[in-house]
Write a protein that holds these residues in place. Structure first.
Motif, PDB file in Angstrom:
ATOM      1  N   LEU A   1       0.852  -1.187   0.000  1.00 36.69           N
ATOM      2  CA  LEU A   1       0.000   0.000   0.000  1.00 36.69           C
ATOM      3  C   LEU A   1       0.890   1.240   0.000  1.00 36.69           C
ATOM      4  O   LEU A   1       1.825   1.328   0.793  1.00 36.69           O
ATOM      5  N   VAL A   2       0.586   2.185  -0.871  1.00 35.10           N
ATOM      6  CA  VAL A   2       1.366   3.418  -0.963  1.00 35.10           C
ATOM      7  C   VAL A   2       0.432   4.615  -0.866  1.00 35.10           C
ATOM      8  O   VAL A   2      -0.434   4.811  -1.731  1.00 35.10           O
ATOM      9  N   GLU A   3       0.624   5.406   0.185  1.00 39.26           N
ATOM     10  CA  GLU A   3      -0.189   6.609   0.373  1.00 39.26           C
ATOM     11  C   GLU A   3       0.460   7.813  -0.300  1.00 39.26           C
ATOM     12  O   GLU A   3       1.681   7.874  -0.437  1.00 39.26           O
ATOM     13  N   SER A   4      -0.377   8.758  -0.683  1.00 44.50           N
ATOM     14  CA  SER A   4       0.093  10.027  -1.240  1.00 44.50           C
ATOM     15  C   SER A   4      -0.963  11.085  -0.992  1.00 44.50           C
ATOM     16  O   SER A   4      -2.097  10.770  -0.603  1.00 44.50           O
ATOM     17  N   GLY A   5      -0.589  12.341  -1.225  1.00 41.95           N
ATOM     18  CA  GLY A   5      -1.549  13.431  -1.128  1.00 41.95           C
ATOM     19  C   GLY A   5      -1.456  14.262   0.126  1.00 41.95           C
ATOM     20  O   GLY A   5      -2.174  15.258   0.264  1.00 41.95           O
ATOM     21  N   GLY A   6      -0.586  13.877   1.041  1.00 43.73           N
ATOM     22  CA  GLY A   6      -0.434  14.679   2.244  1.00 43.73           C
ATOM     23  C   GLY A   6       0.236  16.015   1.944  1.00 43.73           C
ATOM     24  O   GLY A   6       0.719  16.253   0.837  1.00 43.73           O
ATOM     25  N   GLY A   7       0.231  16.886   2.943  1.00 47.64           N
ATOM     26  CA  GLY A   7       0.853  18.190   2.769  1.00 47.64           C
ATOM     27  C   GLY A   7       0.515  19.104   3.913  1.00 47.64           C
ATOM     28  O   GLY A   7       0.000  18.664   4.946  1.00 47.64           O
TER      29      GLY A   7
ATOM     30  N   VAL B   1      -1.566  22.536   5.076  1.00 46.35           N
ATOM     31  CA  VAL B   1      -2.667  23.430   4.742  1.00 46.35           C
ATOM     32  C   VAL B   1      -3.012  24.264   5.972  1.00 46.35           C
ATOM     33  O   VAL B   1      -2.611  23.932   7.087  1.00 46.35           O
ATOM     34  N   GLN B   2      -3.779  25.307   5.752  1.00 46.97           N
ATOM     35  CA  GLN B   2      -4.254  26.108   6.867  1.00 46.97           C
ATOM     36  C   GLN B   2      -5.604  25.595   7.341  1.00 46.97           C
ATOM     37  O   GLN B   2      -6.284  24.840   6.636  1.00 46.97           O
ATOM     38  N   THR B   3      -5.978  25.995   8.540  1.00 49.12           N
ATOM     39  CA  THR B   3      -7.270  25.609   9.093  1.00 49.12           C
ATOM     40  C   THR B   3      -8.386  25.949   8.111  1.00 49.12           C
ATOM     41  O   THR B   3      -8.407  27.043   7.543  1.00 49.12           O
ATOM     42  N   GLY B   4      -9.284  24.973   7.922  1.00 49.68           N
ATOM     43  CA  GLY B   4     -10.375  25.157   6.979  1.00 49.68           C
ATOM     44  C   GLY B   4     -10.076  24.662   5.578  1.00 49.68           C
ATOM     45  O   GLY B   4     -10.987  24.588   4.738  1.00 49.68           O
ATOM     46  N   GLY B   5      -8.849  24.308   5.339  1.00 47.78           N
ATOM     47  CA  GLY B   5      -8.455  23.841   4.017  1.00 47.78           C
ATOM     48  C   GLY B   5      -8.842  22.391   3.772  1.00 47.78           C
ATOM     49  O   GLY B   5      -9.428  21.717   4.642  1.00 47.78           O
ATOM     50  N   SER B   6      -8.508  21.887   2.587  1.00 48.50           N
ATOM     51  CA  SER B   6      -8.855  20.530   2.183  1.00 48.50           C
ATOM     52  C   SER B   6      -7.644  19.806   1.608  1.00 48.50           C
ATOM     53  O   SER B   6      -6.744  20.435   1.040  1.00 48.50           O
ATOM     54  N   LEU B   7      -7.661  18.502   1.761  1.00 47.86           N
ATOM     55  CA  LEU B   7      -6.676  17.630   1.137  1.00 47.86           C
ATOM     56  C   LEU B   7      -7.365  16.337   0.726  1.00 47.86           C
ATOM     57  O   LEU B   7      -8.358  15.936   1.346  1.00 47.86           O
TER      58      LEU B   7
ATOM     59  N   TYR C   1      -9.413   6.396  -1.279  1.00 49.08           N
ATOM     60  CA  TYR C   1      -9.248   7.835  -1.129  1.00 49.08           C
ATOM     61  C   TYR C   1      -9.791   8.295   0.227  1.00 49.08           C
ATOM     62  O   TYR C   1     -10.658   7.653   0.807  1.00 49.08           O
ATOM     63  N   LEU C   2      -9.281   9.412   0.678  1.00 50.44           N
ATOM     64  CA  LEU C   2      -9.833  10.089   1.848  1.00 50.44           C
ATOM     65  C   LEU C   2      -9.888  11.575   1.531  1.00 50.44           C
ATOM     66  O   LEU C   2      -8.861  12.241   1.471  1.00 50.44           O
ATOM     67  N   GLN C   3     -11.091  12.068   1.297  1.00 53.14           N
ATOM     68  CA  GLN C   3     -11.295  13.502   1.080  1.00 53.14           C
ATOM     69  C   GLN C   3     -11.465  14.158   2.437  1.00 53.14           C
ATOM     70  O   GLN C   3     -12.373  13.801   3.190  1.00 53.14           O
ATOM     71  N   MET C   4     -10.602  15.113   2.740  1.00 55.78           N
ATOM     72  CA  MET C   4     -10.621  15.770   4.035  1.00 55.78           C
ATOM     73  C   MET C   4     -10.928  17.247   3.834  1.00 55.78           C
ATOM     74  O   MET C   4     -10.141  17.969   3.206  1.00 55.78           O
ATOM     75  N   ASN C   5     -12.053  17.683   4.360  1.00 51.09           N
ATOM     76  CA  ASN C   5     -12.481  19.075   4.260  1.00 51.09           C
ATOM     77  C   ASN C   5     -12.524  19.718   5.640  1.00 51.09           C
ATOM     78  O   ASN C   5     -12.577  19.035   6.658  1.00 51.09           O
ATOM     79  N   ASN C   6     -12.519  21.047   5.651  1.00 53.35           N
ATOM     80  CA  ASN C   6     -12.588  21.796   6.906  1.00 53.35           C
ATOM     81  C   ASN C   6     -11.565  21.274   7.912  1.00 53.35           C
ATOM     82  O   ASN C   6     -11.896  20.982   9.067  1.00 53.35           O
TER      83      ASN C   6
ATOM     84  N   THR D   1      -0.304  18.211   7.790  1.00 49.62           N
ATOM     85  CA  THR D   1      -0.052  19.248   8.787  1.00 49.62           C
ATOM     86  C   THR D   1      -1.027  20.387   8.556  1.00 49.62           C
ATOM     87  O   THR D   1      -1.103  20.934   7.451  1.00 49.62           O
ATOM     88  N   VAL D   2      -1.777  20.735   9.590  1.00 50.23           N
ATOM     89  CA  VAL D   2      -2.767  21.804   9.502  1.00 50.23           C
ATOM     90  C   VAL D   2      -2.354  22.906  10.462  1.00 50.23           C
ATOM     91  O   VAL D   2      -2.246  22.692  11.669  1.00 50.23           O
ATOM     92  N   SER D   3      -2.134  24.086   9.938  1.00 49.24           N
ATOM     93  CA  SER D   3      -1.707  25.217  10.760  1.00 49.24           C
ATOM     94  C   SER D   3      -2.874  26.151  11.043  1.00 49.24           C
ATOM     95  O   SER D   3      -3.793  26.286  10.235  1.00 49.24           O
TER      96      SER D   3
END
Length: 124
Positions: A4-10, A12-18, A79-84, A121-123
């Motif tokens: 299993l290989v994950e990707s898409g992290g990064g 973002v600021q509070t309220g953002g999406s990944l 997939y994992l859609q992460m909002n807010n 990481t969410v700032s």
């Protein structure tokens, strides 16, 4: 073995999406479940979301209404859609899978296959 290989992290600021992706090297044999977990350094692993079928998904209370788990019908990718996003969502996110059986739950001990993780990481 299933890799299993994950990707898409990064970052973002509070309220953002990944949107996180988890690509499996092959479809697990027979029935299976896939899930997302997360872990902060020095703390235990926390369940985030489970995908058993498109109509059978489960979420941790802390992410309900903000995160959505889904699977690509054409390939073995979760997939994992992460909002807010919130600062408390900051963690290493891991993908996990069973093989040979469907599992309805969020116990990490039930999953034999794990990816290497992707950092979110969410700032504030």
């Amino acid at each position: 073995q299933v890799q299993l290989v994950e990707s898409g992290g990064g970052s973002v600021q509070t309220g953002g999406s990944l949107r996180l992706s988890c690509a499996a090297s092959r479809y697990p044999y027979a029935a299976y479940s896939m899930a997302w977990f997360r872990q902060v350094a020095g703390k235990g692993r926390e369940a985030v979301a489970l995908f058993m079928t498109p109509r059978a998904t489960m979420y941790a209370d802390s992410v309900k209404g903000r995160f959505t788990v889904s699977k690509d019908n054409a390939k073995p990718t979760l997939y994992l859609q992460m909002n807010n996003l919130k600062p408390d969502d900051t963690a290493m996110y891991y993908c996990a899978a069973t093989e040979g059986r469907r599992y309805w739950g969020l116990d990490d001990q039930a999953f034999p296959y794990w990816g290497q993780g992707t950092q979110v990481t969410v700032s504030s």
